[in-house]
Write an enzyme that holds these catalytic residues in place. Structure first.
Site, PDB file in Angstrom:
ATOM      1  N   CYS A  74      44.265 -27.732 -37.995  1.00 24.24           N
ATOM      2  CA  CYS A  74      43.366 -28.800 -38.238  1.00 24.24           C
ATOM      3  C   CYS A  74      43.569 -30.045 -38.636  1.00 24.24           C
ATOM      4  O   CYS A  74      43.844 -31.290 -38.086  1.00 24.24           O
ATOM      5  CB  CYS A  74      41.998 -28.311 -38.812  1.00 24.24           C
ATOM      6  SG  CYS A  74      40.698 -29.337 -39.066  1.00 24.24           S
ATOM      7  N   HIS A 134      37.816 -33.478 -42.528  1.00 25.70           N
ATOM      8  CA  HIS A 134      38.939 -32.396 -42.926  1.00 25.70           C
ATOM      9  C   HIS A 134      40.312 -33.265 -43.235  1.00 25.70           C
ATOM     10  O   HIS A 134      41.523 -32.867 -42.881  1.00 25.70           O
ATOM     11  CB  HIS A 134      38.936 -31.154 -42.176  1.00 25.70           C
ATOM     12  CG  HIS A 134      39.736 -30.117 -42.856  1.00 25.70           C
ATOM     13  ND1 HIS A 134      40.432 -29.211 -42.143  1.00 25.70           N
ATOM     14  CD2 HIS A 134      39.670 -29.873 -44.259  1.00 25.70           C
ATOM     15  CE1 HIS A 134      40.667 -28.078 -43.386  1.00 25.70           C
ATOM     16  NE2 HIS A 134      40.268 -28.601 -44.420  1.00 25.70           N
TER      17      HIS A 134
END
Length: 487
Positions: A74, A134
């Site tokens: 990610c 993130h």
């Protein structure tokens, strides 16, 4: 404060020009799923999934059958998308972890990096980020030094969480082992669990919450005739998944609940894609807006504890799917550089530029996003650093039949290089003898390692990959030095 980026002499003219009184610069919307596999869309062959809006988007635009995420996890992919630079250059080969923070996951995107949002904002665009971030924590209280908000990265408006949330009714409870500061921040204002539970607009499908914010922002910019760029980064379909009861009804009652949970979470994004497409047409700005849908990496289908995949009929029976996603017919999954780790859905709709019903097997990578949108907006790329992405506007216009530059990948200790039809794969940098070569045109499923048959090709591609890796690792070391100086 970062320097402003100059505008080019003239903005790119669209194929359907509008009057001088109207906005002429294109708008950009990136819809990014989390952990969604290449096969998790009807157009790519999934036999059960309900994605009519994504399918319609592909039918009216271009389906990129070889669209790659920059990395197999990610945070590295998201950092690369924002900057147009390989994740290795910005100091990251795993999610939010570097040697500089003891691999505890407190890394953040460095302020010295220039994002596409900053470049567009400085050229007069309104910019927004909604959903999962993130690439940095969102407040100093959570981590005093290791934070980087969307606002710091060039987004004017942001409604964002640091990492994962429950995908339906995200304020019902906290994700396991997560503190309250993993919930949403509204332009820096934290929305606590107690506050969120008292707000009905935050007690529905998270994809709807994110799209509500998006549509409000788009309406505001359309009214002001101001060009905009929005990053819509869904939490779906990363765990922890929760069940939207209305969308569960779209799947058979006797379907395995875990499979239905995953499929209906994909459908949750699809429903919101439909709302977005309808709103763009209602506002009369669909032709002038580039909408891209993709994923940050492949599905979580490899490794211990993952459910056995079901065989489908597509791709000569090689297509596979299950309750953790579909890699399609490809090998591997999230975390690794086999094809399914980075090969993801890629759909772009842009009526002013893309011929309806287009498809392309030319390799693209999401690191291309920044060079592409800046070129379309008439904004030059900064010339003081190395970029790994390329401008794919010629591809969207049907003028590019081969990729003019290779694609490099770095995930943990693995490296790979895609150049033309060949892929060189070094599964572990510590063992450069374990080198594989695949002809992805003849063998897209990586069944046949042809390294022994083509030693000259292996040596030339190995030299190219290691040369790139040396250069990127020099940037990596500079990034870590900057990180250490701050922290």
């Amino acid at each position: 404060m970062k320097r402003l980026l100059p505008l080019a002499a003239g903005a790119l003219m669209l194929s359907n020009p509008v009057s001088a009184e109207e906005q002429t610069k294109p708008n950009f919307i990136m819809l990014l799923a989390d952990d969604m596999g290449w096969g998790d869309i009807g157009n790519n062959g999934h036999p059960l999934i309900v994605t009519p809006n994504l399918d319609a988007m592909a039918d009216n635009g271009m389906n990129l059958s070889r669209c790659y995420a920059p990395c197999a996890t990610c945070s590295p992919s998201r950092a690369a998308i924002l900057t147009g630079r390989n994740n290795l250059r910005v100091g990251l080969t795993s999610y939010m972890k570097t040697p500089a923070d003891g691999f505890v996951g407190k890394w953040h995107l460095l302020e010295s990096e220039i994002t596409y949002a900053e470049a567009l904002r400085d050229a007069g665009y309104a910019t927004a980020h909604y959903g999962k971030w993130h690439v940095g924590y969102l407040c100093q209280e959570q981590t005093p030094k290791n934070f980087m908000t969307p606002g710091m990265a060039g987004f004017d408006d942001w409604f964002t969480s640091h990492n994962i949330l429950y995908t339906y009714d995200p304020y019902a409870k906290l994700p396991n082992n997560k503190d309250e500061k993993h919930l949403y921040f509204d332009n820096g204002k934290f929305i606590s669990l107690k506050e969120g539970q008292a707000r009905p607009e935050l007690r529905k499908d998270d994809a709807t919450i994110v799209m509500d914010k998006t549509l409000g922002f788009i309406e505001e910019q359309a009214k002001a005739k101001k060009p905009f760029a929005v990053a819509v980064w869904f939490h779906h379909v990363h765990n922890p998944l929760s069940q939207n009861p209305e969308l569960r009804k779209l799947y058979p009652e006797d379907m395995d609940d875990k499979l239905a949970l995953y499929l209906s979470n994909v459908t949750a994004m699809d429903v919101e894609v439909g709302r977005l497409r309808e709103k763009l047409r209602e506002l009369g700005i669909a032709d002038n807006t580039m909408v891209m849908f993709s994923s940050d990496n492949g599905p979580r289908v490899a490794g211990p504890g993952q459910a056995k995949l079901i065989a489908g009929e597509a791709n000569d029976g090689k297509f596979r799917y299950g309750p953790s996603g579909s890699p399609g017919p490809f090998k591997g999954g999230k975390y690794g550089l086999w094809e399914a780790g980075t090969l993801v859905p890629g759909v772009i709709e842009w009526p002013a530029k893309i011929k309806a019903g287009s498809t392309s097997a030319v390799p693209t990578v999401l690191t291309d996003y920044m060079p592409t949108v800046l070129a379309a907006a008439g904004i030059p790329m900064p010339n003081d650093r190395t970029y790994d992405g390329i401008d794919i506007n010629p591809l969207l216009e049907g003028k590019m039949t081969e990729r003019p530059a290779p694609i490099q990948f770095a995930a943990g200790g693995s490296r790979s290089l895609i150049k033309g039809k060949y892929k060189l794969f070094i599964e572990s940098k510590r063992n450069e003898q374990n080198i594989m070569l695949f002809d992805l045109e003849a063998d897209p499923y990586e069944d046949n390692n042809i390294a022994a048959k083509m030693p000259e090709k292996v040596e030339s591609m190995k030299a190219e990959l290691l040369s790139w890796s040396k250069d990127a690792e020099a940037d990596y070391e500079r990034s870590l030095s900057e990180y250490n100086a701050k922290n």
